[in-house]
Design an enzyme around this catalytic site. Structure first.
Site, PDB file in Angstrom:
ATOM      1  N   SER A  17       0.860  -1.181   0.015  1.00  0.00           N
ATOM      2  CA  SER A  17       0.039  -0.055  -0.072  1.00  0.00           C
ATOM      3  C   SER A  17       0.821   1.311  -0.071  1.00  0.00           C
ATOM      4  O   SER A  17       1.993   1.271   0.444  1.00  0.00           O
ATOM      5  CB  SER A  17      -0.988  -0.055   1.219  1.00  0.00           C
ATOM      6  OG  SER A  17      -1.433   1.345   1.319  1.00  0.00           O
ATOM      7  N   TYR A  41      -1.074  -0.517   9.794  1.00  0.00           N
ATOM      8  CA  TYR A  41      -1.459  -1.172   8.774  1.00  0.00           C
ATOM      9  C   TYR A  41      -0.080  -0.612   7.641  1.00  0.00           C
ATOM     10  O   TYR A  41       0.339  -1.556   6.900  1.00  0.00           O
ATOM     11  CB  TYR A  41      -2.658  -0.218   7.959  1.00  0.00           C
ATOM     12  CG  TYR A  41      -2.940  -0.536   6.679  1.00  0.00           C
ATOM     13  CD1 TYR A  41      -3.643  -1.486   6.192  1.00  0.00           C
ATOM     14  CD2 TYR A  41      -2.904   0.617   5.580  1.00  0.00           C
ATOM     15  CE1 TYR A  41      -4.190  -1.957   5.099  1.00  0.00           C
ATOM     16  CE2 TYR A  41      -3.013   0.173   4.318  1.00  0.00           C
ATOM     17  CZ  TYR A  41      -3.652  -0.975   3.863  1.00  0.00           C
ATOM     18  OH  TYR A  41      -4.201  -1.186   2.800  1.00  0.00           O
ATOM     19  N   LYS A 101       2.214  -3.207   5.777  1.00  0.00           N
ATOM     20  CA  LYS A 101       2.316  -3.119   4.317  1.00  0.00           C
ATOM     21  C   LYS A 101       3.759  -3.245   3.917  1.00  0.00           C
ATOM     22  O   LYS A 101       4.283  -3.649   2.565  1.00  0.00           O
ATOM     23  CB  LYS A 101       1.426  -2.048   3.729  1.00  0.00           C
ATOM     24  CG  LYS A 101      -0.239  -2.437   3.763  1.00  0.00           C
ATOM     25  CD  LYS A 101      -0.180  -3.733   3.216  1.00  0.00           C
ATOM     26  CE  LYS A 101      -1.698  -3.806   2.780  1.00  0.00           C
ATOM     27  NZ  LYS A 101      -2.033  -5.315   2.282  1.00  0.00           N
TER      28      LYS A 101
HETATM   29  P1  NAI Z   1     -11.722  -5.543   1.109  1.00  0.00           P
HETATM   30  O1  NAI Z   1     -12.181  -5.254   2.682  1.00  0.00           O
HETATM   31  O2  NAI Z   1     -12.684  -5.387   0.259  1.00  0.00           O
HETATM   32  O3  NAI Z   1     -11.091  -6.941   0.929  1.00  0.00           O
HETATM   33  C1  NAI Z   1     -10.227  -7.532   2.002  1.00  0.00           C
HETATM   34  C2  NAI Z   1     -10.946  -9.176   2.077  1.00  0.00           C
HETATM   35  O4  NAI Z   1     -10.028  -9.776   3.050  1.00  0.00           O
HETATM   36  C3  NAI Z   1     -12.288  -8.903   2.705  1.00  0.00           C
HETATM   37  O5  NAI Z   1     -13.000  -9.698   1.770  1.00  0.00           O
HETATM   38  C4  NAI Z   1     -12.149  -9.958   3.992  1.00  0.00           C
HETATM   39  O6  NAI Z   1     -13.332 -10.572   4.317  1.00  0.00           O
HETATM   40  C5  NAI Z   1     -11.014 -10.551   3.755  1.00  0.00           C
HETATM   41  N1  NAI Z   1     -10.339 -10.960   5.075  1.00  0.00           N
HETATM   42  C6  NAI Z   1     -10.012 -10.035   6.061  1.00  0.00           C
HETATM   43  N2  NAI Z   1      -9.204 -10.981   6.952  1.00  0.00           N
HETATM   44  C7  NAI Z   1      -9.036 -12.244   6.760  1.00  0.00           C
HETATM   45  C8  NAI Z   1      -8.346 -13.207   6.831  1.00  0.00           C
HETATM   46  N3  NAI Z   1      -7.941 -13.418   8.299  1.00  0.00           N
HETATM   47  N4  NAI Z   1      -8.523 -14.472   6.212  1.00  0.00           N
HETATM   48  C9  NAI Z   1      -9.092 -14.472   4.835  1.00  0.00           C
HETATM   49  N5  NAI Z   1      -9.780 -13.332   4.269  1.00  0.00           N
HETATM   50  C10 NAI Z   1      -9.575 -12.332   5.153  1.00  0.00           C
HETATM   51  O7  NAI Z   1     -10.572  -4.374   0.703  1.00  0.00           O
HETATM   52  P2  NAI Z   1      -9.947  -4.322  -0.591  1.00  0.00           P
HETATM   53  O8  NAI Z   1      -9.796  -2.867  -0.704  1.00  0.00           O
HETATM   54  O9  NAI Z   1     -10.246  -5.365  -1.619  1.00  0.00           O
HETATM   55  O10 NAI Z   1      -8.232  -4.836  -0.227  1.00  0.00           O
HETATM   56  C11 NAI Z   1      -7.438  -5.770  -0.590  1.00  0.00           C
HETATM   57  C12 NAI Z   1      -6.163  -5.600  -0.088  1.00  0.00           C
HETATM   58  O11 NAI Z   1      -5.589  -4.547  -1.042  1.00  0.00           O
HETATM   59  C13 NAI Z   1      -5.836  -5.502   1.118  1.00  0.00           C
HETATM   60  O12 NAI Z   1      -4.711  -6.243   1.413  1.00  0.00           O
HETATM   61  C14 NAI Z   1      -5.734  -4.055   1.203  1.00  0.00           C
HETATM   62  O13 NAI Z   1      -4.982  -3.774   2.501  1.00  0.00           O
HETATM   63  C15 NAI Z   1      -5.006  -3.743   0.130  1.00  0.00           C
HETATM   64  N6  NAI Z   1      -4.978  -2.517  -0.514  1.00  0.00           N
HETATM   65  C16 NAI Z   1      -6.150  -1.816  -0.927  1.00  0.00           C
HETATM   66  C17 NAI Z   1      -6.447  -0.498  -1.276  1.00  0.00           C
HETATM   67  C18 NAI Z   1      -7.541   0.200  -1.965  1.00  0.00           C
HETATM   68  O14 NAI Z   1      -7.421   1.330  -2.695  1.00  0.00           O
HETATM   69  N7  NAI Z   1      -8.465  -0.567  -1.855  1.00  0.00           N
HETATM   70  C19 NAI Z   1      -5.186   0.522  -1.169  1.00  0.00           C
HETATM   71  C20 NAI Z   1      -3.911  -0.381  -0.956  1.00  0.00           C
HETATM   72  C21 NAI Z   1      -4.072  -1.647  -0.371  1.00  0.00           C
END
Ligand code: NAI
Length: 287
Positions: free
Chosen positions: A151, A164, A168
């Site tokens: 990130s 976080y 990251k």
């Molecule tokens: P999101 O919250 O939609 O997706 C994260 C998913 O991980 C969720 O579906 C959740 O149920 C699952 N999850 C959480 N803990 C878990 C565990 N212990 N075991 C298995 N699954 C688990 O968020 P998003 O935005 O799709 O994020 C995806 C990745 O991208 C994350 O690592 C986030 O930190 C990273 N990210 C996202 C950004 C963005 O702009 N959306 C920016 C920078 C990084």
């Protein structure tokens, strides 16, 4: 075998947001996908099978191949069970997208140990556990593709995200060494800092910016990094809203002190020490 066709790929946290887009694109490209998600809320609390099941249904409806897994990546047992799902269902494991994540934002003054630990457990320990469980398979077959979800909050910092950001950028540190150790086995390890409108960013970024950041823009880069054709390793890419760029650490020419310098000599040379105008890509002087 072109691209990811018939490759077995795990996408963690694929029940929504970016992971769902990655899983769907990879399945459309011919991969056999393990859709992992424990169905948690944004802060990591709760459990449910519906999120992963829905994405599997979507993939199958499009003619793709996928299976659900509901284990938490935050535990070693969960990660092993996840890799076992891939191997038992599809006979192998070729790629991992370490995408699962949670948020527990607080300014550092208000951040307690639970905030810190829960975020490190999912992002950093989660990627470690899953990659570690798959690593022997990668070495044995002489092929593996890993993508870490990093990130800009880790690369550059962001108010309220000390936990976080540490997790990251920790993933980038993990990547750096795995890229070196994986090279002779055709195991590549790269990192993508996505920018996308998901539930994670819904109340963090302004609405007009989020409108320009559909998660689908990020997925093709993940598809390329997982493919056999891409043997680049150790890259960090910022991807979102139609923009793909590489980030790298640079170092300037060292200021040399033949004798142990005095504090005053350090102070006198501080402008030269901190001047980055002649900086080049950094390398490990010990490596
Ligand atoms: P999101 O919250 O939609 O997706 C994260 C998913 O991980 C969720 O579906 C959740 O149920 C699952 N999850 C959480 N803990 C878990 C565990 N212990 N075991 C298995 N699954 C688990 O968020 P998003 O935005 O799709 O994020 C995806 C990745 O991208 C994350 O690592 C986030 O930190 C990273 N990210 C996202 C950004 C963005 O702009 N959306 C920016 C920078 C990084």
């Amino acid at each position: 075998m072109p691209g990811v066709t018939d490759r077995v790929v795990i996408v963690t946290g694929a029940g929504g947001g970016l992971g769902r887009e990655y899983a769907r694109l990879l399945a459309r490209e011919g991969a056999l996908v393990v859709v992992n998600d424990l169905g948690a809320a944004r802060d990591g609390t709760g459990f449910g099978k519906a999120m992963a099941d829905t994405v599997v249904d979507e993939i199958r409806a499009e003619g793709g191949t996928a299976v659900a897994n509901y284990d938490s990546v935050a535990s070693e047992e969960g990660a092993h069970a996840l890799v076992d799902t891939a191997v038992n269902e599809f006979g192998a494991i070729h790629g991992i997208v370490n995408n699962a994540g949670i948020l527990r934002d607080a300014s550092f003054a208000k951040m307690d140990g639970a905030h810190w630990e829960s975020v490190l457990r999912v992002h950093l320990f989660g990627a470690y556990h899953v990659t570690s469980a798959a690593w022997p398979h990668f070495r044995e077959q002489g092929f593996g593709r890993v993508v870490m979800a990093t990130s800009t909050s880790g690369l550059f910092g962001n108010f309220g995200q000390a936990n976080y950001g540490a997790a990251k950028l920790g993933l980038v540190g993990l990547m750096n060494t795995l890229a070196i150790e994986g090279r002779k086995y055709d195991i590549t390890v790269n990192a993508v800092a996505p920018m996308a409108a998901t539930r994670m960013t819904a109340d963090i970024a302004p609405a007009d910016l989020l409108q320009k950041l559909p998660p689908a823009h990020v997925a093709p880069v993940i598809g390329h990094l997982l493919s056999a054709e891409c043997d680049d390793t150790g890259l960090v890419l910022i991807v979102g809203g139609g923009s793909v760029q590489r980030v790298q650490l640079f170092a300037n020419k060292p200021v040399l002190f033949p004798e142990v310098p005095t504090v005053e000599q350090v102070r006198d040379n501080w402008n030269r020490i901190t001047d980055m105008s002649d900086a080049q890509p950094g390398v490990n002087p010990a490596g």
